[in-house]
Scaffold this active site. Structure first.
Site, PDB file in Angstrom:
ATOM      1  CG  ASP A 100      94.684  38.854  14.556  1.00 14.73           C
ATOM      2  OD1 ASP A 100      93.861  38.059  14.807  1.00 14.73           O
ATOM      3  OD2 ASP A 100      94.740  39.975  15.179  1.00 14.73           O
ATOM      4  CG  ASP A 201      88.937  38.220  15.080  1.00 13.59           C
ATOM      5  OD1 ASP A 201      89.114  38.942  16.150  1.00 13.59           O
ATOM      6  OD2 ASP A 201      88.191  38.052  14.400  1.00 13.59           O
ATOM      7  CD  GLU A 250      88.502  38.040  19.747  1.00  9.03           C
ATOM      8  OE1 GLU A 250      88.231  39.192  20.362  1.00  9.03           O
ATOM      9  OE2 GLU A 250      87.942  37.734  18.972  1.00  9.03           O
ATOM     10  CG  HIS A 315      92.659  45.169  18.094  1.00  8.89           C
ATOM     11  ND1 HIS A 315      93.110  44.077  18.839  1.00  8.89           N
ATOM     12  CD2 HIS A 315      91.697  44.659  17.190  1.00  8.89           C
ATOM     13  CE1 HIS A 315      92.464  42.784  18.324  1.00  8.89           C
ATOM     14  NE2 HIS A 315      91.596  43.370  17.256  1.00  8.89           N
ATOM     15  CG  ASP A 316      88.499  44.489  19.162  1.00  9.27           C
ATOM     16  OD1 ASP A 316      88.499  45.177  18.505  1.00  9.27           O
ATOM     17  OD2 ASP A 316      88.686  43.206  19.203  1.00  9.27           O
TER      18      ASP A 316
END
Length: 444
Positions: A100, A201, A250, A315-316
């Site tokens: 990430d 991200d 993302e 995870h979000d």
């Protein structure tokens, strides 16, 4: 048009949230060696690569998405030597690893920002976005994605800095060529180490609009997929093109119609994570038809042009069985299987989020003290201020909090679900008794 053959088009990705995956040293927090312990399990599962959420040095205001040193491993997770060992062992098993990468912002504890805030003529000043204002009046009305103003006043120099997430996450200034050179050098350092790519991200936020521009009906429009971002992303692509890697951006705010600009032969990334289909779970009765339309739009838009990143959980977001499915004992397993079949049969690379393979569900939170997510706590307080009771506010935030997906991985029915022998950093879902890797019913 026939798609070009690539390793990442023939693999299944598995996302690991390290703090909640497996604790090897019994301190209640998952770690790098815990991932190593489970490589055999992942190999047997059939995945081709792992995406690891941030493990860099960080004060963990936002669970590691506030990086204070891009080229160091957080002591919470282990050492760089242990990461190198993980990389070597994963490659030996034929499993690739992507990291990430958070380069829209850093931690306010990063040395760049510590220097930047000292004075207006500091060499690192333009690594961040500073603008005049008074203690009583912010530069404009822009709102943070985490709530409240996107500006924070710094008394040292009498200016504001921009933070579109938490105030401890100042935005990096991509208009600074010196900053970009530093970021690109860091990226090459990791790729030369041998990792197999990055998930980027918040990458659609790196370009900001003029500060005189007001938000549209979308409160984040001044810093979400703003015109001119293509210049920054093409510079980044030039670095990526030097390596045979997987890059996944993302891309909030990117529409299906714009998808071909972001992925494909001339796109910035190999794949992107879009949000259209995930957001449909809030639509209640209209959710399933809207889910179908959103997924179809992206399939059609990228057909023969680019490649989709297929996911239903991360995870979000809350657990997918709890949002799109049915968690009753009678229909839980059927729901999980149906969702898996639905998106695995689309064109693209499927991603599994840890625990999704056994049908893990949302956590029945009983107190706001059981929740760690900074944005959830902020929303909870806002609901209280609007007159909601603590019980009502908790019910509302519990449905959508990111912490639903961050409870420890349920390996066994033991006290702490086989995640650790020590009390974990986050509460374990009580349904570990029936939903865990060892349970035959969990082998969905």
């Amino acid at each position: 048009m026939e798609q070009e053959k690539k390793w990442w088009k023939e693999a299944v990705g598995y996302q690991i949230y390290p703090a909640s995956f497996k604790d090897s040293n019994q301190d209640g927090i998952g770690d790098i060696n815990g991932i190593r312990e489970k490589l055999g399990y992942l190999k047997e599962l059939g995945i081709g690569f792992i995406w690891i959420n941030p493990i860099y040095r960080s004060p963990f205001i936002d669970n590691g998405y506030d990086i204070s040193d891009y080229q160091a491993i957080s002591e919470m997770f282990g050492t760089m030597e242990e990461f190198d060992q993980l990389l070597e062992e994963a490659h030996r098993l034929g499993i690739k690893i992507i990291m990430d990468l958070v380069i829209n912002h850093s931690s306010d504890q990063h040395n760049w920002f510590i220097e930047s805030k000292k004075s207006k003529d500091n060499p690192y000043r333009d690594y961040y976005i500073w603008i005049d204002g008074t203690p009583e009046q912010a530069p404009n009305e822009w709102q943070s994605i985490f709530g409240g103003s996107a500006w924070e006043y710094s008394a040292e120099t009498g200016q504001y800095y921009l933070h579109i997430f938490a105030k401890e996450q100042p935005d990096l200034n991509w208009e600074s060529e010196k900053l970009k050179e530093e970021l690109f050098a860091m990226i090459r350092w990791w790729l030369d180490k041998g990792i197999d790519g990055f998930r980027l991200d918040a990458i659609s936020h790196v370009k900001k609009d003029e500060y005189s521009v007001n938000a549209t009906e979308n409160p984040f429009s001044p810093f979400q997929n703003v015109s001119g971002i293509e210049n920054h992303l093409n510079d980044l692509k030039e670095v990526f093109d030097e390596y045979d890697i997987l890059t996944v951006g993302e891309a909030s705010g990117v529409t299906a119609e714009e998808g071909s600009e972001w992925v494909g032969k001339d796109g910035y990334f190999e794949m992107i994570f879009e949000f259209d289909h995930i957001s449909t779970w809030k639509q209640e009765k209209e959710g399933i038809p809207k889910l179908k339309r959103a997924l179809s739009n992206w399939q059609v838009s990228l057909d023969g042009i680019g490649w989709n990143a297929l996911y239903m959980e991360n995870h979000d977001n809350p657990r997918v069985v709890s949002t799109f499915g049915d968690t009753s004992p009678e229909l839980w397993a059927q729901s999980a299987k149906a969702i898996a079949l639905m998106y695995f049969f689309l064109q693209g690379t499927p991603f599994i989020y840890q625990g999704q393979e056994i049908g893990m569900t949302n956590m029945p939170f009983e107190s706001i003290d059981q929740i760690n997510a900074v944005d959830t706590k902020k929303r909870y307080q806002e609901l209280l201020e609007k007159g909601k009771t603590p019980k009502e506010a908790l019910r509302i935030v519990s449905e959508s909090t990111r912490d639903n997906s961050r409870t420890p991985m349920q390996w066994t029915s033991d006290k702490y679900a086989g995640f650790s022998e020590h009390e974990p950093w986050m509460i374990v879902n009580p349904n570990k008794e029936t939903i865990n890797v060892q349970q035959p019913s969990a082998n969905l």
